[in-house]
Each structure stands twice: as structure tokens, then as C-alpha cells.
Design an enzyme around this catalytic site. Structure first.
Site, PDB file in Angstrom:
ATOM      1  N   SER A 221      45.968 -33.140  14.695  1.00  0.00           N
ATOM      2  CA  SER A 221      44.826 -33.730  13.996  1.00  0.00           C
ATOM      3  C   SER A 221      45.083 -35.211  13.698  1.00  0.00           C
ATOM      4  CB  SER A 221      44.596 -32.985  12.684  1.00  0.00           C
ATOM      5  OG  SER A 221      45.734 -33.114  11.858  1.00  0.00           O
TER       6      SER A 221
ATOM      7  N   GLU B  85      48.499 -39.437   6.162  1.00  0.00           N
ATOM      8  CA  GLU B  85      47.461 -40.163   6.904  1.00  0.00           C
ATOM      9  C   GLU B  85      47.148 -41.510   6.237  1.00  0.00           C
ATOM     10  OE1 GLU B  85      45.698 -39.231   9.938  1.00  0.00           O
ATOM     11  OE2 GLU B  85      47.391 -37.863  10.093  1.00  0.00           O
TER      12      GLU B  85
HETATM   13  N1  DGL Z   1      49.744 -31.445  11.450  1.00  0.00           N
HETATM   14  C1  DGL Z   1      48.733 -30.469  11.089  1.00  0.00           C
HETATM   15  C2  DGL Z   1      49.403 -29.118  10.885  1.00  0.00           C
HETATM   16  O1  DGL Z   1      50.520 -28.923  11.376  1.00  0.00           O
HETATM   17  C3  DGL Z   1      47.961 -31.036   9.937  1.00  0.00           C
HETATM   18  C4  DGL Z   1      46.766 -30.346   9.606  1.00  0.00           C
HETATM   19  C5  DGL Z   1      45.698 -31.192   8.957  1.00  0.00           C
HETATM   20  O2  DGL Z   1      45.137 -32.056   9.621  1.00  0.00           O
HETATM   21  O3  DGL Z   1      45.370 -30.865   7.791  1.00  0.00           O
HETATM   22  O4  DGL Z   1      48.865 -28.220  10.289  1.00  0.00           O
END
Ligand code: DGL
Length: 275
Positions: free
Chosen positions: A12, A159
Site C-alpha cells: 500500500s 507514511e
Molecule cells: N504494509 C501494509 C501491511 O503489511 C500496511 C497496510 C496499510 O496500508 O494499512 O499490512
């Protein structure tokens, strides 16, 4: 014979970079395409249908860029979209393509880390509510006790690059104290979100030394090496020029800046639209 192509790595946002960096260490000759859907991150609070739709778009985009093999370096996407994509969509898109996730490899290995057999899993709301870790771990190691904790603030902290602040540390500490108080016998904490290793310096401050903290990158990389050894036809389709390309759905400049920081090297990215 299909054209050789890079291995696709999807997340994401920035979290999948923690997996990518281990994949590059374990498969140094291979090429990779990293795709971060930063414009629509976080996925963790989104519904099953939305995560599935976005993940399918990303997988199709990586296939259009030539990839034969895609790693969902995202637990939320692995929990909510992987199975449907593997069972339904690949048949229609191209049965020779493969999509792999990050939860199963971690569930397989967890027994080797824990002595007390009490394990904690930290993840997004989506991953925790899906109970994918509990299901996958119990299938392989029914004797392991699994306690979960959703940490909805942790992905935004990565983020937005605000984790190294007193406010950021407040949320990190709160979730860690909460999971360790739910089961004081926990001796292993799984970072069940690929963003979380970026917070490692903050996490270790609030976890006793006796508790192991497991990031998934190395485990996923080991399992991918093993997969490619067992599937030489797929290994043959992977190009090997030591090149990694980066795509983001957000502004390329801001992705380059933050991703360079997380990977500790200069990177160049292109903006892409997923549909
Ligand atoms: N890196 C994603 C995971 O491992 C993040 C999820 C998100 O965007 O909330 O779940």
C-alpha cells in the site's frame, strides 16, 4: 518462451520496501519492480472489498509491466485479497502467473522463534480482524497461543514520517504495553505489517530484551529463494540485470525522498495510475 521480467513487489505504501531490501540481499542478481499505492494508503482500515479491488488493480498493473511473479509485500492485502486472486483471478488473467503473500511464510517459521509458545502479532485493523495469522499459525502449529493487537496509528506514522516524535512514540508504546499485558508469557512479537520494521528503533525501546521481535523481510526472502529453487520454470522467467524500478501512485518526488531515506540509497520513481 515468455519474455524474462522483474519480480513485482507490491505494498500500500512504503512498508514493502522492508521486504524488498531483504529480497534484494537474498536474490542480488534479480530485477524487481516495486509498486507503492501511496496515494490510497493506508489500506489497514479499508473494507475487504476495497482492499481486494485495489490489490487486484496493482497485481494487474505489475503483470502489464511484464512481471510473471508478484509478491504482496503487504499483510493487509495478503489477508484480504491474496486467496481470491490466487483462486479466481489468476485463472482468468493468466494461469501461468503467480502471486505470493507474506503471512504464510511467517506462520510456517514462527515455531522456531518461540520457547514459551506464546506469540504476539501486531498488525493493522484489517489484518487483525481477518484473523489470518491465527488461522495460518494454528493450521501448522496448533499448540501455539496467539494474541493480536491492532496498531492503527503505526502505518500513518510511517507514511507521514512522524514516528520519531514524542507523539509517535506515545502510540507505539501504548500498543506494545497493551499486547504484552494481554499475555505476559509472550516471548515473540511478530511485526505483522511490513511498515513496522521502519519503526524498529522506537519499538525496541518499549519491549523487554527477553522478547524477540520478528520482522518478516528475511523470512519472506528465504521462502522466495526456496520457492524459486522448487520452481525452476518460474526462476527462468525472472530477469537478472540487478535493476530495481520504483512506481508510486503518489507524487514521484516525495516517494523518492522518503523511500531513499528508508532504503538508505538514492532511488528514482515514476508515478502511475492504478485502474
Ligand atoms: N504494509 C501494509 C501491511 O503489511 C500496511 C497496510 C496499510 O496500508 O494499512 O499490512
Amino acid at each position: 518462451m515468455s519474455k524474462k521480467a522483474p519480480i513485482g513487489v507490491f505494498d500500500s505504501g512504503y512498508g514493502g520496501l522492508t521486504v524488498l531490501s531483504e529480497l534484494r540481499k537474498s536474490l542480488p542478481e534479480n530485477d524487481f519492480i516495486y509498486l507503492g499505492d501511496n496515494a490510497r494508503a493506508p489500506y489497514g482500515t479499508r473494507s475487504f472489498d476495497v482492499v481486494y479491488e485495489y490489490t487486484l488493480q496493482a497485481v494487474k498493473t505489475l503483470f502489464d509491466l511484464g512481471c510473471h511473479l508478484v509478491i504482496l509485500a503487504c499483510n493487509t492485502a495478503s489477508a484480504k485479497a491474496l486467496r481470491t486472486i490466487q483462486i479466481n483471478d489468476l485463472q482468468k488473467i493468466d494461469p501461468s502467473k503467480r502471486v505470493l503473500g507474506v503471512i504464510r511464510p511467517c506462520a510456517e517459521m514462527i515455531d522456531t522463534f518461540s520457547t514459551t509458545k506464546h506469540v504476539g502479532v501486531l498488525g493493522t485493523n484489517g489484518t487483525v480482524n481477518s484473523e489470518s495469522y491465527i488461522l495460518e499459525i494454528k493450521k501448522i502449529h496448533p499448540h501455539i497461543m496467539v494474541t493480536q493487537e491492532a496498531c492503527p496509528m503505526w502505518v500513518p506514522l510511517v507514511e507521514d514520517n512522524t514516528f520519531n516524535t514524542s507523539g509517535g512514540e506515545f502510540f507505539i508504546r501504548q500498543n506494545l504495553e497493551s499486547i504484552l499485558s494481554k499475555d505476559p508469557e509472550i516471548d515473540t512479537l511478530v511485526l505483522g505489517c511490513t511498515h513496522y520494521p521502519i519503526l524498529m528503533k522506537q519499538i525496541v525501546k518499549f519491549v523487554p530484551d527477553s522478547v524477540k521481535i520478528i520482522a518478516q523481510g528475511e523470512i519472506v526472502a528465504d521462502k522466495l529463494v526456496d520457492y524459486l529453487e522448487r520452481h525452476p520454470d518460474m526462476a527462468d522467467k525472472c530477469s537478472k540485470k540487478r535493476i530495481t524500478m520504483y512506481y508510486t501512485t503518489e507524487n514521484a518526488g516525495s516517494f523518492e525522498e522518503k523511500a531513499s531515506l528508508f532504503l538508505d540509497e538514492k532511488i528514482v520513481a515514476k508515478q502511475i495510475v492504478l485502474k
